[in-house]
Structures are given as C-alpha cells and as structure tokens.
Design a protein around this motif. Structure first.
Motif, PDB file in Angstrom:
ATOM      1  N   LEU A  11      13.986  28.709  48.895  1.00 15.83           N
ATOM      2  CA  LEU A  11      14.543  27.782  49.941  1.00 15.83           C
ATOM      3  C   LEU A  11      14.615  28.462  51.321  1.00 15.83           C
ATOM      4  O   LEU A  11      14.887  29.586  51.576  1.00 15.83           O
ATOM      5  CB  LEU A  11      15.970  27.486  49.397  1.00 15.83           C
ATOM      6  N   ASP A  12      14.092  27.735  52.311  1.00 13.77           N
ATOM      7  CA  ASP A  12      14.100  28.163  53.806  1.00 13.77           C
ATOM      8  C   ASP A  12      15.078  27.414  54.689  1.00 13.77           C
ATOM      9  O   ASP A  12      14.835  26.173  54.697  1.00 13.77           O
ATOM     10  CB  ASP A  12      12.792  28.274  54.161  1.00 13.77           C
ATOM     11  N   ILE A  13      16.166  27.781  55.251  1.00 15.68           N
ATOM     12  CA  ILE A  13      16.875  27.099  56.021  1.00 15.68           C
ATOM     13  C   ILE A  13      16.836  27.621  57.304  1.00 15.68           C
ATOM     14  O   ILE A  13      17.173  28.578  58.005  1.00 15.68           O
ATOM     15  CB  ILE A  13      18.471  27.226  55.469  1.00 15.68           C
ATOM     16  N   GLY A  14      16.551  26.666  58.259  1.00 14.96           N
ATOM     17  CA  GLY A  14      16.356  27.072  59.686  1.00 14.96           C
ATOM     18  C   GLY A  14      17.300  26.017  60.472  1.00 14.96           C
ATOM     19  O   GLY A  14      17.776  25.249  59.881  1.00 14.96           O
ATOM     20  N   GLY A  15      17.265  26.387  61.853  1.00 10.23           N
ATOM     21  CA  GLY A  15      17.846  25.233  62.883  1.00 10.23           C
ATOM     22  C   GLY A  15      17.565  23.966  62.883  1.00 10.23           C
ATOM     23  O   GLY A  15      18.350  23.074  63.173  1.00 10.23           O
ATOM     24  N   THR A  16      16.239  23.810  62.640  1.00 15.85           N
ATOM     25  CA  THR A  16      15.546  22.532  62.805  1.00 15.85           C
ATOM     26  C   THR A  16      15.124  21.954  61.682  1.00 15.85           C
ATOM     27  O   THR A  16      15.387  20.761  61.440  1.00 15.85           O
ATOM     28  CB  THR A  16      14.040  22.887  63.630  1.00 15.85           C
ATOM     29  N   LYS A  17      14.681  22.656  60.574  1.00 18.34           N
ATOM     30  CA  LYS A  17      14.631  22.072  59.296  1.00 18.34           C
ATOM     31  C   LYS A  17      14.914  23.007  58.112  1.00 18.34           C
ATOM     32  O   LYS A  17      15.116  23.993  58.334  1.00 18.34           O
ATOM     33  CB  LYS A  17      13.123  21.684  59.381  1.00 18.34           C
ATOM     34  N   MET A  18      14.843  22.335  57.011  1.00 17.99           N
ATOM     35  CA  MET A  18      15.274  22.950  55.715  1.00 17.99           C
ATOM     36  C   MET A  18      13.891  22.554  54.656  1.00 17.99           C
ATOM     37  O   MET A  18      13.730  21.616  54.506  1.00 17.99           O
ATOM     38  CB  MET A  18      16.468  22.512  54.962  1.00 17.99           C
ATOM     39  N   ILE A  30      16.310  32.037  42.430  1.00 18.18           N
ATOM     40  CA  ILE A  30      16.406  31.286  43.600  1.00 18.18           C
ATOM     41  C   ILE A  30      16.125  32.493  44.694  1.00 18.18           C
ATOM     42  O   ILE A  30      17.212  33.415  44.732  1.00 18.18           O
ATOM     43  CB  ILE A  30      17.414  30.362  43.911  1.00 18.18           C
ATOM     44  N   GLY A  31      15.318  32.228  45.562  1.00 18.43           N
ATOM     45  CA  GLY A  31      15.243  33.039  46.728  1.00 18.43           C
ATOM     46  C   GLY A  31      15.365  32.245  47.956  1.00 18.43           C
ATOM     47  O   GLY A  31      14.811  31.249  48.137  1.00 18.43           O
ATOM     48  N   ILE A  32      16.724  32.745  48.659  1.00 19.41           N
ATOM     49  CA  ILE A  32      16.997  31.954  50.030  1.00 19.41           C
ATOM     50  C   ILE A  32      16.577  32.651  51.215  1.00 19.41           C
ATOM     51  O   ILE A  32      17.155  33.870  51.350  1.00 19.41           O
ATOM     52  CB  ILE A  32      18.606  31.737  49.814  1.00 19.41           C
ATOM     53  N   ALA A  33      16.039  32.165  52.242  1.00 17.11           N
ATOM     54  CA  ALA A  33      15.668  32.539  53.557  1.00 17.11           C
ATOM     55  C   ALA A  33      16.429  31.819  54.583  1.00 17.11           C
ATOM     56  O   ALA A  33      16.516  30.544  54.351  1.00 17.11           O
ATOM     57  CB  ALA A  33      14.148  32.461  53.728  1.00 17.11           C
TER      58      ALA A  33
END
Length: 294
Positions: free
Chosen positions: A6-13, A57-60
């Motif tokens: 899972l990659d969570i950023g300010g613009t998209k996930m 689960i790996g979370i960025a």
C-alpha cells in the motif's frame, strides 16, 4: 498467505498484491480525497484483497511517520497531519496480517535498491519529488529508519536564500521551493496562469520564461539539498523519482549543476544523480519489498 503493498501519498493511493518475485502485481490507484481518507483507503484495500488470504502488509506513506507507534502524520494530507494510527486501522481490517510501515521515500529507496536504478549499490539516497519532497536511505544494503522512522526525509533541509513558510512550521525548507505545488505557486506569483506541475513542465519545454525560471529555482534548491545530504551520510548515488521529477532538462540540468557546485569534498567524487527506473510504482515496489521481507 499473501502479501499486500500500500502506497499513500498526498495526491493518490495505490495498492497491489505482492507477486512471488517480490514486486507488486496489477495495481489499483485512487485519488487521495480531502476528507474520509481512511474510508477511501479501506475501499481500495478491499478491492485489491478480494479473495486473497492476506498475511503481510507493507505500507509506504508520505511523512512524517512514527514506525514505533504505527502512526502517520503526513503534512500534505490535511485530515491526517495531526496523526493517524494506520497500523491499528489496517490491523482491524486484516486481523490476521502483520504490518510494516516506512516513509514513501524510504520505500522508494528500498524499491530502487532491489529492482531499479540502485541495484548492486549498497549505499543510496532516494528522493521523491512530487506533491511534497520525501527521501529515504539505504546504507550497507539495508533501509535506514532512524529513531522514529524518518531518516532520509530530505524535504525539510533548509536551503540558502529561502524564507518561505513551510507546512511543517519551519522556514525555507527545500519542499517550499522544489515540490510541484511550490514551483507552480511561485510561477503563478510571477503572472503565469497554469495550475499544475505537468502544465508548468510543458510550458517550460515550450520556452516560456517564467516556467523555465520556476523549474530552475526548484532544481538549484534540490541540488543544494542533495549536496548537504550526501556529505552528511557519505553516499555518491542519488536516485530521484516522483511525478514532478519528470519535468525534464529544465529541472534536471540545474539539479546537476547545483549539486556539482556544492558537493566538492573529495569523498563525494563521482557523485551520480540519476532518474528512478521504477516510475510511478517505485514507492509501491518498496512497500512490496517491505511486505515480502516481514
């Protein structure tokens, strides 16, 4: 059991099941909303994990983070900037799964080290230039987390000549000059009428003076920050990714020239600054590596 990234950023996930090779499989991406961010994230994870027995689960996530407590407080996600207990939230959704958390920059460094531009190099600084500026370190072949998980978060190195207030509460951080929104904001203050980093890059490629200058300012500041960072951590490979890093020579040429001007110590001889190879999925790939190694 199956691993999930899972990659969570300010613009998209973005999320994906991790393949047998340690890379993310087919990824699903949704915009990061202004409100009910976790609801959007939950829906994304449910869509990706349907039918799978998720065990790791790996979370960025955009930083800062607190990997000890499993909390993220990204300054470019307003709803979470005071802290969101993401590890607990993910655990509630997948009770049987173990979770690992790192900054987006740290995961970008890990992904590029394993599969991208830093393969075969044990010491590398990775920088993500996008909505904000993140960073991460691999030293001796291993990701460096630091006391709280934020080692390598280079976006808040203070650059010469800048006193612009930063969302972190400080003044003159490189993020206030060199992130996509910051460069766009400066160009708009000079009369440019575009609204996005992609438009800014396109206008610069067309020869428009203000966009060219905005990218030059961004590149010079990034080069200064890079020179400071590599001198501190003793690396001579820097990998730069992120959406705004795709702006081309008007951004990259000043980065290279500025870093060369400032990084003059003998042990920094041979400093290389190269584009990330993994593209838009670089950070997610690092999250996949994180999950696979948990």
């Amino acid at each position: 059991m199956t691993a999930l990234a899972l990659d969570i950023g300010g613009t998209k996930m973005t999320a994906a099941i991790v393949g047998d090779d340690g890379r993310p499989g087919e990824a699903l991406t949704v915009p990061t909303p202004k409100a009910e961010v976790w609801k959007a994230c939950t829906d994304l994870l449910d869509a990706v994990a349907v039918g799978a027995d998720i065990g790791r689960i790996g979370i960025a996530c955009a930083g800062p983070v607190d990997t000890t407590e499993g909390i993220v407080a990204p300054i470019n996600i307003e709803e979470w900037k005071d802290g969101f207990a993401i590890a607990n939230a993910v655990q509630e959704q997948f009770p049987q799964a173990s979770t690992s958390l790192a900054t987006d920059g740290g995961c970008a460094a890990l992904g590029e080290h394993k599969f991208g531009a830093a393969q075969g190099v044990d010491d590398v600084l990775s920088i993500v230039v996008s909505t904000g500026i993140g960073g991460g370190l691999v030293l001796g072949g291993s990701i460096v987390a630091g006391r709280s998980g934020n080692a390598g978060h280079v976006g808040h190195i203070v650059v010469p000549g800048s006193t612009t207030p930063c969302a972190c509460g400080g003044l003159g951080c490189v993020e206030t000059v060199s992130s996509g929104p910051s460069a766009v904001r400066w160009a708009q203050e000079q009369g440019w009428t575009g609204t996005t980093g992609a438009e800014l890059a396109g206008a610069a490629a067309d020869g428009e003076v203000v966009p060219i200058t905005a990218l030059q300012r961004a590149g010079v500041a990034l080069g200064q920050a890079i020179a400071s960072a590599v001198a501190l951590v003793d690396v001579n490979l820097v990998v730069i990714g992120g959406g705004f890093a795709q702006a081309g020579p008007p951004l990259w040429d000043p980065i290279q020239e500025s870093a060369a001007l400032h990084a003059r110590l003998k042990f920094l001889g041979g400093l290389e600054i190269v584009p990330a190879k993994l593209g838009a999925l670089g950070t997610l790939t690092g999250a996949a590596v994180l999950a696979a190694s948990a």
